[in-house]
Design an enzyme around this catalytic site. Structure first.
Site, mmCIF file in Angstrom:
data_model
loop_
_atom_site.group_PDB
_atom_site.id
_atom_site.type_symbol
_atom_site.label_atom_id
_atom_site.label_comp_id
_atom_site.label_asym_id
_atom_site.label_seq_id
_atom_site.Cartn_x
_atom_site.Cartn_y
_atom_site.Cartn_z
ATOM 1 N N ASP A 1 -1.532 -0.826 6.050
ATOM 2 C CA ASP A 1 -1.649 -0.497 7.417
ATOM 3 C C ASP A 1 -3.276 0.011 7.415
ATOM 4 O O ASP A 1 -3.632 0.499 8.868
ATOM 5 C CB ASP A 1 -1.025 0.986 7.892
ATOM 6 C CG ASP A 1 -1.493 1.996 7.016
ATOM 7 O OD1 ASP A 1 -1.927 1.956 5.688
ATOM 8 O OD2 ASP A 1 -1.337 3.129 7.464
ATOM 9 N N ASP B 1 0.967 -1.029 0.064
ATOM 10 C CA ASP B 1 0.063 0.020 -0.102
ATOM 11 C C ASP B 1 0.889 1.211 -0.102
ATOM 12 O O ASP B 1 2.264 1.169 0.363
ATOM 13 C CB ASP B 1 -0.868 -0.015 1.251
ATOM 14 C CG ASP B 1 -1.715 1.232 1.373
ATOM 15 O OD1 ASP B 1 -2.356 1.675 0.314
ATOM 16 O OD2 ASP B 1 -1.706 1.884 2.207
ATOM 17 N N ASP C 1 -6.608 -2.868 3.186
ATOM 18 C CA ASP C 1 -5.503 -3.725 2.702
ATOM 19 C C ASP C 1 -5.745 -4.966 3.085
ATOM 20 O O ASP C 1 -4.861 -6.049 3.192
ATOM 21 C CB ASP C 1 -4.233 -3.037 3.425
ATOM 22 C CG ASP C 1 -3.927 -1.796 3.048
ATOM 23 O OD1 ASP C 1 -4.071 -1.467 1.768
ATOM 24 O OD2 ASP C 1 -3.562 -0.971 3.733
#
Length: 1119
Positions: free
Chosen positions: A860, A426, A864
């Site tokens: 995080d 990410d 995700d």
């Protein structure tokens, strides 16, 4: 009592484009058909038809197990291991007379191994359950039958309930916005937890419901919403609201998604339309998977080989047993009369030799069962638990700022950390810090900003350029307070010094544009008097903060005006200047610019504009290009440094020109035709012409500490990095440059559906035509990308692939997913923009399935989670976006930079400790290419496995024949007594213990006291056992009674044979390692040779460079 509503700004009147104009589109005609059949009775969840629909409640579970299925499901997971199935069968048979030993000797270890693993799984899942309980029991206000709002738990909400959500609270379900604390029903929403974007989204209610603002107004409110069925699409929503006999279209602008947060708005009212597992964020999630490491799966195959060997040995032995048994009773004659073949059980019956042979076969399977080592599984589980504790206690992965250490949430995948081929990451909160900082600018052709960004430092280090002596990014005045969003230092224009510059008037206009051209709302803290800026995007906040720090403070905004405190250079004091704000032409991905039209105190009209260089330079007037060349040069340098740039320009408008344009624009704004957007866009384009260039800004989407260095180390280990982000393409590309994923010498392959042809089809609303044209467009772009790569192979040109979310949808379809994958793996970097959580998971699945290599996902946020669960290894960052990613991960770290140590040190160690022995942490970090041993699976490939099997076979042959040939029939004691089987067994097993531990010692590359303790401690433990067990009464010690103390220890032959046999067993392995080190060295051998010869260099050894070059050539040829 009704709460006070904000009356300052009517966004509906201020904004110009379609975000406040709900209109019917082609997709609305599908409501009521398949896929669009959901019906919601607002404020009436107990309606008879609503009860019949029986929609899901709002309870959400993310656990792998439940109380009901824990035991059966967990047992299923345990018996996916082939060895466990074998020992279960043997344990069952051990209760029969066939067993050559007691059932406890098999059942007890099996229960311990399975029980411990189940307990570990249970503890890990209980942590997930605690998080679910915490989330489901959050509080929210819901409108009740008593016409009052009362507090209830999230899990109690039902579809149709009206809820009240306050500022900085998360939305408990998917809601349709009814009204807000603003009079015109708008609100700001932060979707960082869903798509990773830090900018705020502006949502608005329908005008028909925007008046609902207190409990009394909801008494008579009822409505029916008909909309699409639950799905995972985060960026689209189709429905309509029926109220008072009229229908109103609903779009994504009225949808508030679970997991997003209310910002800059005191409260909103909304109606629940999707609850629990029907919400879009949960629809994007996948069930928690059962992950097994590749080494564990390969161990199953090894067990198959060992089991086949076991069956073969048992079969051959039983065959000869049957033949010999049959001969014992022939024609009434007894051959081996001492076995009493005429009076035996079925286990030895010469009259039924076939049955006896079969039962002997079953007994042999159990007797030789130690060929399949359950103790190895126990040892590996213990090693994995210890490895996890080493990860948890590593101080080098402890983040002092957040007080968070690294944490191995499962020990099943430790060795996978040493075999990662591709990382899927990410962006926001993972690579970056979720903040923008104003660091540099170009004004009137002059570059300002003395600082050096982290990316520039990384570039300078790679080029060998000298770095400033200071350890800080920027140089400022001593004692100067740090300001969030402002990392700019330049004494030429700070502290009022800008007035002394040659082009001070242009500097003044530049920062006025930054202070005025935005949609930021100032929020003053009454206690401290400090002003906080609430912005739709972090860029805008950084611009306003920069203007404030230079001396142009934006402090008040109303519906029609904006006020600044400016430094008056004539009197040397700050004065208030008020500007009348007439129009806001907002930013969009297609326009790539934003403008405001204002009137100053001197009654002058100005259009102030900021935007991307790709659209701004072409809008400059002939007289407005004075500094174009210098500005372009500066922009290029800023881009190389990974900074996000924006062009700043303006023009003065004439009264007649503005009045004429205003009439046309106002007419276009209020139109409700399908051509509304086109008309408004054309008129905006008409006035955003003949601009005068002022300069350019450069802001840094600040990377987390150590990210470029970490990525550089990982690339040296030949680990690929793909970025999957929900951000816009421009943002993702800038971060790509910042992280050195993209470089100036790279060619970009951009796959997108942002084309005039597709836009025209979307306006017509024909979904089939759009899908067909989009599919063909993607196929064409992929083919063109592959042709570019093939034509540039000989020139050694690197490519970067950038693809947006819409294009990704089509690229992942079965017909072209292989072509897309082929294109992606032939690119040095891959960036997927505007990716939904489900798309992230699908890309991960495609990569994992096509390559068959280990993938690691890191993120995080809640967006995700699907990606983390789909990857072979999921790493969660315990950042600012909550703990959802951490709870769904296999490992958690506080910062991306710790991934370097997690993989290159702990991953390498875990892989080598399962397959072989390890090297030091210093060497792992100094020489990242050592990690290739895991990626290429050098130490646990089939050649290595079969080699060790052969070594074991050869060692057993040497031990057996050396001991038997040298000891049997030899006088062993002083009285001439020969060796018995007790002495022979002790001698043979002593040779086994020494041979095994000495071969482990040869395999160790880096000794610590732990290795010495366990290797030589194991040998000492064997002798200790012989002594203690031999002193037990003969009824317990049986044949081992004092055999070592009285028979073996006093004999010189025992010690001499042990020494000679062990030396002979080590010779083949020692010879092979000497040959391999000299002629076919592994990576760590090359490093050890360098270290031994005293060669201190950071460069790769020549042999390594040659090997890597050959590998790259082979990969290019195969592609």
């Amino acid at each position: 009592m009704p709460e006070e509503r904000r009356k300052m700004i009517h966004f509906r009147k201020l904004y110009s484009f379609a975000c406040f104009h709900s209109k019917y589109e082609h997709s609305h005609s599908q409501i009521g058909q398949k896929g669009y059949s959901r019906v919601v009775y607002c404020n009436d969840p107990y309606h008879s038809e609503a009860v019949e629909l029986n929609y899901r409640g709002n309870y959400v579970s993310t656990t792998k197990y439940s109380a009901a299925n824990f035991i059966p499901k967990s047992l299923f997971e345990q018996f996916r291991r082939v060895a466990n199935i074998y020992f279960l069968v043997v344990a069952c048979v051990s209760f029969s007379p066939l067993a050559p030993f007691s059932f406890l000797s098999i059942l007890a270890p099996l229960i311990v191994v399975i029980g411990a693993t189940m307990a570990k799984e249970g503890v890990e899942d209980w942590r997930r359950r605690k998080q679910d309980i915490e989330e489901n029991n959050r509080k929210v206000k819901v409108y009740g039958s008593n016409y009052m709002f009362h507090e209830t738990n999230w899990k109690e909400l039902r579809v149709g309930d009206i809820v009240k959500v306050r500022k900085d609270e998360y939305f408990p379900a998917d809601l349709v916005l009814l009204s807000s604390s603003h009079e015109d029903g708008v609100c700001y929403v932060e979707t960082m937890n869903l798509d990773g974007e830090t900018n705020l989204k502006l949502k608005h209610a329908l005008e028909v419901t925007s008046h609902l603002h207190d409990e009394n107004s909801f008494k008579k409110f009822t409505a029916v919403i008909k909309c699409e069925d639950p799905n995972e699409k985060l960026y689209s929503f189709v429905g309509n609201l029926s109220c008072d006999g009229k229908e109103y279209p609903l779009s994504i602008q009225q949808l508030l998604l679970r997991g997003s947060k209310l910002k800059n708005t005191e409260y909103v009212f909304g109606v629940v339309i999707f609850a629990g597992h029907d919400t879009k964020v949960v629809q994007n999630a996948t069930d928690p998977p059962s992950k097994r490491s590749k080494i564990e799966k390969k161990m199953d195959k090894i067990v198959y080989i060992l089991f086949s060997t076991l069956v073969l040995i048992a079969f051959v032995g039983s065959l000869f047993f049957g033949i010999e048994t049959k001969k014992d009773f022939s024609d009434g004659n007894l051959r081996r009369w001492y076995l009493h073949p005429d009076d035996t059980t079925v286990f030895y019956d010469p009259k039924r030799p076939s049955l006896s042979a079969f039962l002997h076969f079953l007994t042999a399977l159990m007797l030789y069962g130690y060929l399949i080592p359950i103790s190895l599984y126990v040892s590996i589980e213990i090693v994995k638990v210890l490895q996890s504790s080493f990860i948890n206690q590593d101080r080098h992965m402890y983040d002092e700022e957040t007080d968070k250490p690294a944490h191995a949430r499962t020990s099943n995948l430790n060795e996978e950390l040493g075999q990662v081929d591709t990382i899927l990451s990410d962006k926001t909160g993972t690579l970056t810090c979720n903040s923008m900082e104003f660091v540099k600018c170009s004004i009137a052709g002059t570059a300002y900003g003395r600082g050096m960004t982290e990316v520039e430092r990384s570039l300078a280090r790679r080029r060998g350029d000298p770095l400033p002596e200071t350890g800080h990014d920027v140089q400022g005045h001593e004692g100067e307070k740090s300001v969030r969003g402002f990392n700019f230092r330049d004494e030429r224009i700070m502290h009022g010094q800008w007035f002394n510059e040659p082009h001070w008037d242009i500097i003044q206009k530049f920062f006025r544009v930054l202070a005025i051209c935005h949609t930021v709302i100032p929020d003053k803290n009454e206690e401290s008097g400090e002003i906080m800026y609430r912005a739709e995007s972090p860029d805008e906040a950084a611009f306003v903060i920069a203007a404030k720090e230079i001396g142009f403070e934006f402090f008040r905004v109303t519906q029609t005006s904006i006020s600044l405190r400016e430094l008056d250079y004539e009197i040397g004091e700050k004065v208030v200047r008020k500007y009348k704000r007439l129009h806001v032409l907002e930013f969009s991905s297609s326009r790539k610019r934003m403008s405001v039209i204002v009137r100053n105190a001197e009654n002058q009209l100005f259009l102030l504009c900021k935007g991307a260089d790709s659209v701004m330079f072409q809008r400059l007037s002939k007289n407005g290009r004075q500094f174009e060349t210098q500005t372009k040069d500066h922009i290029k340098k800023y881009a190389e440094a990974g900074l996000r740039t924006m062009i700043i320009a303006y023009r003065e408008l004439g009264e007649e020109e503005y009045k004429s344009w205003d009439v046309e624009f106002s007419k276009a704004k209020t139109s409700v035709t399908t051509e509304h957007d086109v008309s408004v866009d054309e008129l905006a384009d008409k006035i955003e012409r003949d601009l005068i260039l002022l300069g350019a800004t450069a802001v840094e989407d600040k990377l987390q500490k150590g990210v470029p260095e970490c990525i550089d180390k990982l690339s040296q280990a030949r680990i690929k990095l793909w970025v999957l982000t929900g951000d816009k393409m421009e943002t993702a590309i800038n971060i790509g440059y910042a992280c050195s994923l993209l470089r100036e010498d790279m060619k970009q392959i951009v796959i997108t559906l942002d084309s005039p042809d597709i836009d025209a089809l979307e306006k017509q609303g024909d979904k089939e035509a759009i899908a067909k044209a989009s599919f063909e467009s993607i196929k064409k772009q992929i083919r063109e990308g592959m042709s570019q790569i093939k034509s540039a192979k000989e020139n050694d040109v690197k490519f970067g692939l950038i693809i947006d979310g819409k294009s990704l949808d089509f690229s992942l379809k079965k017909d072209i997913d292989n072509s897309f994958f082929e294109l992606a793996i032939n690119c040095a970097s891959v960036i997927c923009c505007r990716s939904s959580p489900k798309q992230k998971a699908l890309v991960t699945r495609l990569l994992k399935g096509e390559t068959g290599k280990t993938t690691l996902a890191i993120g995080d946020g809640a967006n995700d989670v699907s990606m983390l669960q789909e990857a072979d290894i999921g790493v969660g960052i315990s950042g600012v976006e909550g703990m959802q990613a951490v709870m769904a991960s296999d490992f958690s770290i506080a910062q991306f930079r710790f991934l370097e140590r997690l993989l290159l040190v702990h991953g390498h160690w875990c892989y080598r400790r399962i397959a072989m022995m390890d090297v030091s942490a210093q060497l792992c970090v100094k020489y990242p290419f050592l990690y290739l041993e895991g990626v290429e699976n050098i130490l646990f490939g089939w050649s290595c496995i079969l080699g060790w099997m052969f070594n074991g076979f050869l060692t057993s042959i040497i031990i057996f024949f050396w001991t038997t040939k040298s000891m049997i029939k030899q006088a062993f004691q002083r009285d001439g007594q020969v060796v018995d089987y007790e002495v022979l067994g002790v001698t043979m097993y002593t040779c086994v213990v020494w041979a095994v531990n000495c071969q482990m010692a040869i395999s160790i590359n880096y000794f610590t006291w732990i290795q010495h303790f366990f290797v030589w401690g194991s040998v000492a433990l064997w002798y200790t056992f012989l002594v203690i067990y031999g002193y037990l009464p003969p009824e317990m010690s049986t044949t081992a009674y004092r055999v070592f103390v009285e028979a073996c220890a006093p004999s010189v032959l025992y010690w001499l044979i042990t020494l000679l046999v062990v030396i002979c067993t080590l010779l083949p392995n020692f010879t092979f390692r000497a040959f391999q080190t000299q002629f076919r060295p592994m990576y760590h051998d090359m490093i050890q040779i360098n270290e031994f010869e005293g060669v201190e260099t950071d460069e790769l050894p020549r042999r390594v460079r040659k090997k890597l070059h050959l590998m790259e050539r082979l990969m290019q040829r195969n592609s």
